[in-house]
Design a protein around this motif. Structure first.
Motif, PDB file in Angstrom:
ATOM      1  N   LYS A   1       0.811  -1.214   0.000  1.00 18.72           N
ATOM      2  CA  LYS A   1       0.000   0.000   0.000  1.00 18.72           C
ATOM      3  C   LYS A   1       0.851   1.275   0.000  1.00 18.72           C
ATOM      4  O   LYS A   1       0.320   2.383   0.009  1.00 18.72           O
ATOM      5  CB  LYS A   1      -0.966  -0.016   1.187  1.00 18.72           C
ATOM      6  N   GLU A   2       2.174   1.101   0.015  1.00 18.41           N
ATOM      7  CA  GLU A   2       3.117   2.224  -0.108  1.00 18.41           C
ATOM      8  C   GLU A   2       2.861   3.303   0.949  1.00 18.41           C
ATOM      9  O   GLU A   2       2.706   4.482   0.637  1.00 18.41           O
ATOM     10  CB  GLU A   2       3.057   2.827  -1.512  1.00 18.41           C
ATOM     11  N   VAL A   3       2.845   2.879   2.207  1.00 20.62           N
ATOM     12  CA  VAL A   3       2.611   3.834   3.292  1.00 20.62           C
ATOM     13  C   VAL A   3       3.820   4.751   3.461  1.00 20.62           C
ATOM     14  O   VAL A   3       4.936   4.430   3.063  1.00 20.62           O
ATOM     15  CB  VAL A   3       2.286   3.114   4.620  1.00 20.62           C
ATOM     16  N   ASP A   4       3.578   5.919   4.047  1.00 19.66           N
ATOM     17  CA  ASP A   4       4.641   6.917   4.208  1.00 19.66           C
ATOM     18  C   ASP A   4       5.698   6.449   5.198  1.00 19.66           C
ATOM     19  O   ASP A   4       6.896   6.693   5.012  1.00 19.66           O
ATOM     20  CB  ASP A   4       4.050   8.235   4.714  1.00 19.66           C
ATOM     21  N   GLU A   5       5.252   5.823   6.253  1.00 19.40           N
ATOM     22  CA  GLU A   5       6.129   5.436   7.366  1.00 19.40           C
ATOM     23  C   GLU A   5       5.358   4.451   8.226  1.00 19.40           C
ATOM     24  O   GLU A   5       4.115   4.443   8.209  1.00 19.40           O
ATOM     25  CB  GLU A   5       6.506   6.682   8.172  1.00 19.40           C
ATOM     26  N   LEU A   6       6.060   3.625   8.972  1.00 17.09           N
ATOM     27  CA  LEU A   6       5.406   2.647   9.834  1.00 17.09           C
ATOM     28  C   LEU A   6       5.994   2.747  11.242  1.00 17.09           C
ATOM     29  O   LEU A   6       7.211   2.833  11.407  1.00 17.09           O
ATOM     30  CB  LEU A   6       5.622   1.237   9.282  1.00 17.09           C
ATOM     31  N   MET A   7       5.115   2.745  12.232  1.00 14.76           N
ATOM     32  CA  MET A   7       5.538   2.765  13.632  1.00 14.76           C
ATOM     33  C   MET A   7       5.120   1.462  14.291  1.00 14.76           C
ATOM     34  O   MET A   7       3.964   1.048  14.182  1.00 14.76           O
ATOM     35  CB  MET A   7       4.891   3.950  14.362  1.00 14.76           C
ATOM     36  N   VAL A   8       6.058   0.792  14.956  1.00 15.89           N
ATOM     37  CA  VAL A   8       5.782  -0.467  15.642  1.00 15.89           C
ATOM     38  C   VAL A   8       6.182  -0.312  17.103  1.00 15.89           C
ATOM     39  O   VAL A   8       7.310   0.098  17.409  1.00 15.89           O
ATOM     40  CB  VAL A   8       6.550  -1.634  15.004  1.00 15.89           C
ATOM     41  N   VAL A   9       5.270  -0.646  18.013  1.00 13.91           N
ATOM     42  CA  VAL A   9       5.530  -0.517  19.447  1.00 13.91           C
ATOM     43  C   VAL A   9       5.240  -1.851  20.135  1.00 13.91           C
ATOM     44  O   VAL A   9       4.125  -2.372  20.040  1.00 13.91           O
ATOM     45  CB  VAL A   9       4.671   0.595  20.079  1.00 13.91           C
ATOM     46  N   ASP A  10       6.236  -2.380  20.820  1.00 16.02           N
ATOM     47  CA  ASP A  10       6.073  -3.559  21.654  1.00 16.02           C
ATOM     48  C   ASP A  10       5.554  -3.073  23.007  1.00 16.02           C
ATOM     49  O   ASP A  10       6.294  -2.462  23.790  1.00 16.02           O
ATOM     50  CB  ASP A  10       7.416  -4.283  21.817  1.00 16.02           C
ATOM     51  N   ILE A  11       4.274  -3.331  23.289  1.00 15.13           N
ATOM     52  CA  ILE A  11       3.673  -2.769  24.502  1.00 15.13           C
ATOM     53  C   ILE A  11       3.948  -3.622  25.742  1.00 15.13           C
ATOM     54  O   ILE A  11       3.522  -3.248  26.846  1.00 15.13           O
ATOM     55  CB  ILE A  11       2.153  -2.549  24.326  1.00 15.13           C
ATOM     56  N   ASP A  12       4.651  -4.734  25.577  1.00 13.87           N
ATOM     57  CA  ASP A  12       4.982  -5.592  26.712  1.00 13.87           C
ATOM     58  C   ASP A  12       6.362  -5.305  27.298  1.00 13.87           C
ATOM     59  O   ASP A  12       6.585  -5.480  28.497  1.00 13.87           O
ATOM     60  CB  ASP A  12       4.948  -7.075  26.307  1.00 13.87           C
ATOM     61  N   ALA A  13       7.321  -4.921  26.442  1.00 15.98           N
ATOM     62  CA  ALA A  13       8.731  -4.931  26.830  1.00 15.98           C
ATOM     63  C   ALA A  13       9.029  -4.061  28.048  1.00 15.98           C
ATOM     64  O   ALA A  13       9.657  -4.519  29.007  1.00 15.98           O
ATOM     65  CB  ALA A  13       9.594  -4.508  25.641  1.00 15.98           C
ATOM     66  N   THR A  14       8.599  -2.814  28.025  1.00 17.01           N
ATOM     67  CA  THR A  14       8.901  -1.922  29.155  1.00 17.01           C
ATOM     68  C   THR A  14       8.181  -2.380  30.412  1.00 17.01           C
ATOM     69  O   THR A  14       8.775  -2.423  31.496  1.00 17.01           O
ATOM     70  CB  THR A  14       8.507  -0.480  28.807  1.00 17.01           C
ATOM     71  N   ARG A  15       6.922  -2.752  30.283  1.00 16.68           N
ATOM     72  CA  ARG A  15       6.157  -3.180  31.460  1.00 16.68           C
ATOM     73  C   ARG A  15       6.760  -4.425  32.098  1.00 16.68           C
ATOM     74  O   ARG A  15       6.771  -4.576  33.314  1.00 16.68           O
ATOM     75  CB  ARG A  15       4.704  -3.448  31.066  1.00 16.68           C
ATOM     76  N   GLU A  16       7.297  -5.320  31.260  1.00 12.57           N
ATOM     77  CA  GLU A  16       7.888  -6.562  31.765  1.00 12.57           C
ATOM     78  C   GLU A  16       9.363  -6.407  32.116  1.00 12.57           C
ATOM     79  O   GLU A  16       9.980  -7.347  32.633  1.00 12.57           O
ATOM     80  CB  GLU A  16       7.724  -7.667  30.717  1.00 12.57           C
ATOM     81  N   GLY A  17       9.929  -5.231  31.843  1.00 10.86           N
ATOM     82  CA  GLY A  17      11.328  -4.980  32.171  1.00 10.86           C
ATOM     83  C   GLY A  17      12.302  -5.794  31.345  1.00 10.86           C
ATOM     84  O   GLY A  17      13.400  -6.119  31.808  1.00 10.86           O
ATOM     85  N   ARG A  18      11.921  -6.122  30.118  1.00  8.81           N
ATOM     86  CA  ARG A  18      12.809  -6.939  29.283  1.00  8.81           C
ATOM     87  C   ARG A  18      13.338  -6.153  28.094  1.00  8.81           C
ATOM     88  O   ARG A  18      12.859  -5.049  27.775  1.00  8.81           O
ATOM     89  CB  ARG A  18      12.075  -8.193  28.795  1.00  8.81           C
ATOM     90  N   ASP A  19      14.324  -6.732  27.426  1.00  5.04           N
ATOM     91  CA  ASP A  19      14.916  -6.106  26.252  1.00  5.04           C
ATOM     92  C   ASP A  19      13.950  -6.160  25.068  1.00  5.04           C
ATOM     93  O   ASP A  19      13.015  -6.982  25.045  1.00  5.04           O
ATOM     94  CB  ASP A  19      16.208  -6.822  25.863  1.00  5.04           C
ATOM     95  N   PRO A  20      14.196  -5.329  24.063  1.00  8.24           N
ATOM     96  CA  PRO A  20      13.424  -5.448  22.826  1.00  8.24           C
ATOM     97  C   PRO A  20      13.601  -6.838  22.210  1.00  8.24           C
ATOM     98  O   PRO A  20      14.626  -7.504  22.432  1.00  8.24           O
ATOM     99  CB  PRO A  20      14.043  -4.365  21.923  1.00  8.24           C
TER     100      PRO A  20
END
Length: 254
Positions: free
Chosen positions: A42-61
């Motif tokens: 679909k040729e999007v301008d930009e894509l943002m991906v957020v791992d919503i678990d990592a910070t809450r669980e205190g783990r690495d990406p």
């Protein structure tokens, strides 16, 4: 020539793609890599991906997932979740990610913004502010909206710019998943505090919401989650994005 950017935002939870409402009740909507492939087409301008678990669980990406997404992605990619050291910034950029986003780490250790900007370049540093309205002010929250910081959004945006952030993302917790439009008062407050590129997330339910945002604020990032993964009044899962001609017409009408 700089133009407004229309940006799908993908949330990763337990390895799957989800959508939330008010940062709660994650609903599974698909496979992240499959979504990236569709957005490529679909040729999007930009894509943002957020791992919503990592910070809450205190783990690495999840570097394996990041590597796979970066390899698939044919548009600029921004990643956030679990990033708290300069070395992690550098590793993620080394995997082919153009921008690395931080939220809790920027609050807990503001000097990280400066150190990371010096290591990988200001253009790769994104500070995300998850914001909830409290009476007449907008307060920054972290850890998926569960921890209040006492920080005013506009003041923190100004400080982040001074420390070296290349971009600010302002995300309305109150509007998340509601599909009733962006919180334009919040955007005005933050826009007046920083000259950095600004991306707005939380609340877009139709393309005219994006047009209204661009009409008032000009060159800006218009990000959305639900708008690009749901279709119709029953919110059937269908990844979508405006075609190039429709997108150009949308921006021209703003």
């Amino acid at each position: 020539m700089l133009r407004p950017r229309i940006i799908p935002c993908l949330l990763v939870h337990k390895g799957g793609l989800v959508k939330t409402v008010g940062f709660d009740k994650p609903k599974y909507v698909g496979d992240p890599l499959n979504a990236v492939r569709i957005f490529n087409e679909k040729e999007v301008d930009e894509l943002m991906v957020v791992d919503i678990d990592a910070t809450r669980e205190g783990r690495d990406p999840d570097y394996a997932l990041i590597r796979s997404m970066a390899a698939e992605c044919r548009m600029p990619l921004a990643y956030g979740g679990g990033v708290r050291t300069v070395e992690q910034f550098q590793r993620i950029v080394g995997l082919g990610v153009e921008k690395v986003a931080v939220s809790a780490a920027a609050v807990n250790d503001p000097a990280l913004i400066t150190a990371a900007a010096e290591r990988v370049g200001r253009q790769s540093i994104v500070v995300v502010m998850d914001v909830r309205r409290k009476r007449s002010k907008w307060e920054v929250f972290t850890h998926n909206g569960t921890r209040a910081t006492g920080l005013d959004a506009a003041e923190f945006a100004r400080r982040a710019e001074q420390l070296g952030a290349g971009e600010i993302v302002v995300n309305s917790i109150d509007q998340d998943g509601q599909m009733k439009g962006y919180d334009l008062d919040l955007v005005r407050s933050v826009r007046g505090a920083t000259s950095r590129p600004l991306t707005v997330l939380g609340g877009a339910g139709k393309l005219t919401d994006i047009a209204g945002l661009v009409r008032e604020f000009g060159i800006i990032g218009a990000a959305a989650g639900s708008l690009f993964v749901f279709k119709g009044i029953y919110r059937a899962v269908l990844i979508n994005y405006p075609q190039r001609a429709d997108k150009d017409a949308l921006i021209a009408s703003a």
